[in-house]
Design a protein around this motif. Structure first.
Motif, PDB file in Angstrom:
ATOM      1  N   SER A 212       0.818  -1.207   0.000  1.00  0.00           N
ATOM      2  CA  SER A 212       0.000   0.000   0.000  1.00  0.00           C
ATOM      3  C   SER A 212       0.855   1.263   0.000  1.00  0.00           C
ATOM      4  O   SER A 212       0.475   2.276  -0.583  1.00  0.00           O
ATOM      5  N   GLU A 213       2.039   1.212   0.632  1.00  0.00           N
ATOM      6  CA  GLU A 213       2.943   2.370   0.620  1.00  0.00           C
ATOM      7  C   GLU A 213       4.366   1.899   0.874  1.00  0.00           C
ATOM      8  O   GLU A 213       4.596   0.996   1.682  1.00  0.00           O
ATOM      9  N   MET A 214       5.319   2.530   0.190  1.00  0.00           N
ATOM     10  CA  MET A 214       6.744   2.261   0.398  1.00  0.00           C
ATOM     11  C   MET A 214       7.451   3.574   0.682  1.00  0.00           C
ATOM     12  O   MET A 214       7.198   4.582   0.028  1.00  0.00           O
ATOM     13  N   ARG A 215       8.354   3.535   1.676  1.00  0.00           N
ATOM     14  CA  ARG A 215       9.149   4.705   2.044  1.00  0.00           C
ATOM     15  C   ARG A 215      10.631   4.334   1.957  1.00  0.00           C
ATOM     16  O   ARG A 215      11.033   3.287   2.481  1.00  0.00           O
ATOM     17  N   HIS A 216      11.426   5.188   1.325  1.00  0.00           N
ATOM     18  CA  HIS A 216      12.860   4.944   1.172  1.00  0.00           C
ATOM     19  C   HIS A 216      13.625   5.880   2.095  1.00  0.00           C
ATOM     20  O   HIS A 216      13.366   7.092   2.149  1.00  0.00           O
ATOM     21  N   TYR A 217      14.611   5.320   2.845  1.00  0.00           N
ATOM     22  CA  TYR A 217      15.436   6.086   3.771  1.00  0.00           C
ATOM     23  C   TYR A 217      16.859   6.156   3.217  1.00  0.00           C
ATOM     24  O   TYR A 217      17.541   5.133   3.130  1.00  0.00           O
ATOM     25  N   PRO A 218      17.309   7.356   2.824  1.00  0.00           N
ATOM     26  CA  PRO A 218      18.626   7.455   2.174  1.00  0.00           C
ATOM     27  C   PRO A 218      19.801   7.216   3.114  1.00  0.00           C
ATOM     28  O   PRO A 218      20.878   6.835   2.655  1.00  0.00           O
ATOM     29  N   ASP A 219      19.644   7.454   4.423  1.00  0.00           N
ATOM     30  CA  ASP A 219      20.792   7.297   5.319  1.00  0.00           C
ATOM     31  C   ASP A 219      21.225   5.844   5.451  1.00  0.00           C
ATOM     32  O   ASP A 219      22.407   5.553   5.653  1.00  0.00           O
ATOM     33  N   THR A 220      20.272   4.907   5.320  1.00  0.00           N
ATOM     34  CA  THR A 220      20.595   3.473   5.409  1.00  0.00           C
ATOM     35  C   THR A 220      20.313   2.729   4.106  1.00  0.00           C
ATOM     36  O   THR A 220      20.579   1.532   4.040  1.00  0.00           O
ATOM     37  N   ASP A 221      19.796   3.420   3.109  1.00  0.00           N
ATOM     38  CA  ASP A 221      19.405   2.816   1.833  1.00  0.00           C
ATOM     39  C   ASP A 221      18.508   1.611   2.078  1.00  0.00           C
ATOM     40  O   ASP A 221      18.738   0.502   1.577  1.00  0.00           O
ATOM     41  N   THR A 222      17.461   1.826   2.861  1.00  0.00           N
ATOM     42  CA  THR A 222      16.494   0.781   3.163  1.00  0.00           C
ATOM     43  C   THR A 222      15.097   1.266   2.803  1.00  0.00           C
ATOM     44  O   THR A 222      14.853   2.471   2.648  1.00  0.00           O
ATOM     45  N   VAL A 223      14.173   0.312   2.672  1.00  0.00           N
ATOM     46  CA  VAL A 223      12.783   0.634   2.367  1.00  0.00           C
ATOM     47  C   VAL A 223      11.899   0.049   3.462  1.00  0.00           C
ATOM     48  O   VAL A 223      12.221  -0.969   4.084  1.00  0.00           O
ATOM     49  N   GLU A 224      10.797   0.715   3.680  1.00  0.00           N
ATOM     50  CA  GLU A 224       9.776   0.251   4.620  1.00  0.00           C
ATOM     51  C   GLU A 224       8.461   0.170   3.856  1.00  0.00           C
ATOM     52  O   GLU A 224       8.063   1.141   3.204  1.00  0.00           O
ATOM     53  N   ILE A 225       7.800  -0.993   3.946  1.00  0.00           N
ATOM     54  CA  ILE A 225       6.619  -1.260   3.133  1.00  0.00           C
ATOM     55  C   ILE A 225       5.456  -1.618   4.047  1.00  0.00           C
ATOM     56  O   ILE A 225       5.610  -2.425   4.971  1.00  0.00           O
ATOM     57  N   ASP A 226       4.300  -1.048   3.774  1.00  0.00           N
ATOM     58  CA  ASP A 226       3.078  -1.365   4.505  1.00  0.00           C
ATOM     59  C   ASP A 226       2.230  -2.331   3.675  1.00  0.00           C
ATOM     60  O   ASP A 226       2.142  -2.195   2.442  1.00  0.00           O
ATOM     61  N   GLN A 227       1.607  -3.308   4.368  1.00  0.00           N
ATOM     62  CA  GLN A 227       0.732  -4.296   3.724  1.00  0.00           C
ATOM     63  C   GLN A 227       1.441  -4.916   2.512  1.00  0.00           C
ATOM     64  O   GLN A 227       0.981  -4.861   1.371  1.00  0.00           O
ATOM     65  N   VAL A 228       2.566  -5.553   2.805  1.00  0.00           N
ATOM     66  CA  VAL A 228       3.410  -6.090   1.742  1.00  0.00           C
ATOM     67  C   VAL A 228       2.878  -7.417   1.220  1.00  0.00           C
ATOM     68  O   VAL A 228       2.317  -8.228   1.971  1.00  0.00           O
ATOM     69  N   ARG A 229       3.037  -7.627  -0.083  1.00  0.00           N
ATOM     70  CA  ARG A 229       2.698  -8.881  -0.755  1.00  0.00           C
ATOM     71  C   ARG A 229       3.879  -9.247  -1.644  1.00  0.00           C
ATOM     72  O   ARG A 229       4.299  -8.451  -2.494  1.00  0.00           O
ATOM     73  N   LEU A 230       4.393 -10.443  -1.450  1.00  0.00           N
ATOM     74  CA  LEU A 230       5.596 -10.885  -2.149  1.00  0.00           C
ATOM     75  C   LEU A 230       5.286 -12.100  -3.017  1.00  0.00           C
ATOM     76  O   LEU A 230       4.571 -13.011  -2.610  1.00  0.00           O
ATOM     77  N   ARG A 231       5.866 -12.094  -4.219  1.00  0.00           N
ATOM     78  CA  ARG A 231       5.760 -13.216  -5.146  1.00  0.00           C
ATOM     79  C   ARG A 231       7.159 -13.448  -5.706  1.00  0.00           C
ATOM     80  O   ARG A 231       7.670 -12.627  -6.483  1.00  0.00           O
ATOM     81  N   ALA A 232       7.811 -14.567  -5.304  1.00  0.00           N
ATOM     82  CA  ALA A 232       9.195 -14.842  -5.690  1.00  0.00           C
ATOM     83  C   ALA A 232       9.285 -16.186  -6.408  1.00  0.00           C
ATOM     84  O   ALA A 232       8.642 -17.162  -6.010  1.00  0.00           O
ATOM     85  N   PHE A 233      10.131 -16.219  -7.466  1.00  0.00           N
ATOM     86  CA  PHE A 233      10.308 -17.422  -8.263  1.00  0.00           C
ATOM     87  C   PHE A 233      11.722 -17.960  -8.054  1.00  0.00           C
ATOM     88  O   PHE A 233      12.705 -17.212  -8.089  1.00  0.00           O
ATOM     89  N   GLY A 234      11.821 -19.285  -7.819  1.00  0.00           N
ATOM     90  CA  GLY A 234      13.114 -19.928  -7.639  1.00  0.00           C
ATOM     91  C   GLY A 234      13.749 -20.277  -8.969  1.00  0.00           C
ATOM     92  O   GLY A 234      13.131 -20.180 -10.046  1.00  0.00           O
ATOM     93  N   ASN A 235      14.991 -20.709  -8.898  1.00  0.00           N
ATOM     94  CA  ASN A 235      15.705 -21.104 -10.118  1.00  0.00           C
ATOM     95  C   ASN A 235      15.059 -22.296 -10.807  1.00  0.00           C
ATOM     96  O   ASN A 235      15.168 -22.459 -12.027  1.00  0.00           O
ATOM     97  N   ASP A 236      14.394 -23.150 -10.015  1.00  0.00           N
ATOM     98  CA  ASP A 236      13.745 -24.332 -10.587  1.00  0.00           C
ATOM     99  C   ASP A 236      12.294 -24.084 -10.952  1.00  0.00           C
ATOM    100  O   ASP A 236      11.556 -25.023 -11.272  1.00  0.00           O
ATOM    101  N   GLY A 237      11.850 -22.844 -10.888  1.00  0.00           N
ATOM    102  CA  GLY A 237      10.470 -22.526 -11.220  1.00  0.00           C
ATOM    103  C   GLY A 237       9.515 -22.561 -10.051  1.00  0.00           C
ATOM    104  O   GLY A 237       8.316 -22.293 -10.218  1.00  0.00           O
ATOM    105  N   SER A 238      10.005 -22.896  -8.842  1.00  0.00           N
ATOM    106  CA  SER A 238       9.138 -22.913  -7.656  1.00  0.00           C
ATOM    107  C   SER A 238       8.673 -21.497  -7.334  1.00  0.00           C
ATOM    108  O   SER A 238       9.290 -20.504  -7.732  1.00  0.00           O
TER     109      SER A 238
END
Length: 223
Positions: free
Chosen positions: A92-118
């Motif tokens: 829903s929202e992402m915030r980037h912090y330049p001092d640590t080069d990190t992001v903070e995400i609200d209500q995150v949804r992740l979809r990741a694919f493995g090398n074998d297609g998993s």
């Protein structure tokens, strides 16, 4: 016989006593120009010392931990060198912090694919990650589902691994899941409650830490 008279001396003038006020006025009139010059010189020196230079060196300002940009309703995708989609992050929202080069995400949804297609699906209330999103810490109501691929290359209909907890550390490039807090895992027909765990998908190794309990459902006999 005539006599010559000496000339008469003028009467002596009496010197009036000099008062302290008259002496002060005399001193001021004599030293006032010098005092003014000294004052002007001191003022000029102070202005030169305290006036910042336009192009001169400045002291570095320590960065503050405040976001430099925000994105709402965003989608972040990462591809490998071959152009294959490796993971997609939404929130829903992402915030980037330049001092640590990190992001903070609200209500995150992740979809990741493995090398074998998993496929790995994950959701959480919040996430903290590095700048490119390849490493995420999922926080609050974390759920993870891991779908394996069959011999035909198709994804299985049911997940082989499910994780529920309040914290999960996901290393997307390494395909590694880890948590040091209690989690519940549904894996290979078993229901496991562990104090912590680590799952390395390339090696297929699942390990636990701390006191763990498991309940394994017996498999139905083959006909």
């Amino acid at each position: 016989m005539a006599t010559t008279l000496a000339p008469l001396k003028p009467p002596a003038q009496r010197r009036l006593p000099q008062t302290w006020l008259w002496r002060l006025q005399s001193l001021l009139s004599a030293y006032l120009p010098l005092l003014l010059m000294a004052f002007l010189a001191a003022g000029t020196w102070w202005l030169v010392k305290n006036t910042p230079l336009l192009d001169g060196p400045t002291e570095p300002v320590p960065p503050r931990h405040v976001p430099d940009y925000r994105m709402q309703g965003f989608e972040l995708q990462r591809f490998d060198k071959a152009g294959t989609l490796r993971f997609r992050i939404e929130g829903s929202e992402m915030r980037h912090y330049p001092d640590t080069d990190t992001v903070e995400i609200d209500q995150v949804r992740l979809r990741a694919f493995g090398n074998d297609g998993s496929l790995t699906l994950a959701t959480a209330k919040r996430a903290l990650g590095n700048g490119d999103g390849s490493e995420l810490q999922l926080l609050g109501e974390v759920t993870v589902q891991r779908f394996e691929t069959g011999k035909d290359g198709q994804l299985a209909e049911a997940p082989r691994l499910q994780v529920q907890g309040e914290f999960l550390h996901a290393f997307l490039n390494r395909e590694l899941l880890r948590s040091h807090l209690p989690v519940r895992l549904l894996y290979a027909g078993g229901d496991i409650n562990a104090r912590g765990f680590e799952y390395d998908h390339p090696s297929g190794k699942l390990s636990f830490s701390g006191r763990s309990t498991a309940r394994i459902e017996p498999r139905a006999p083959r006909p």
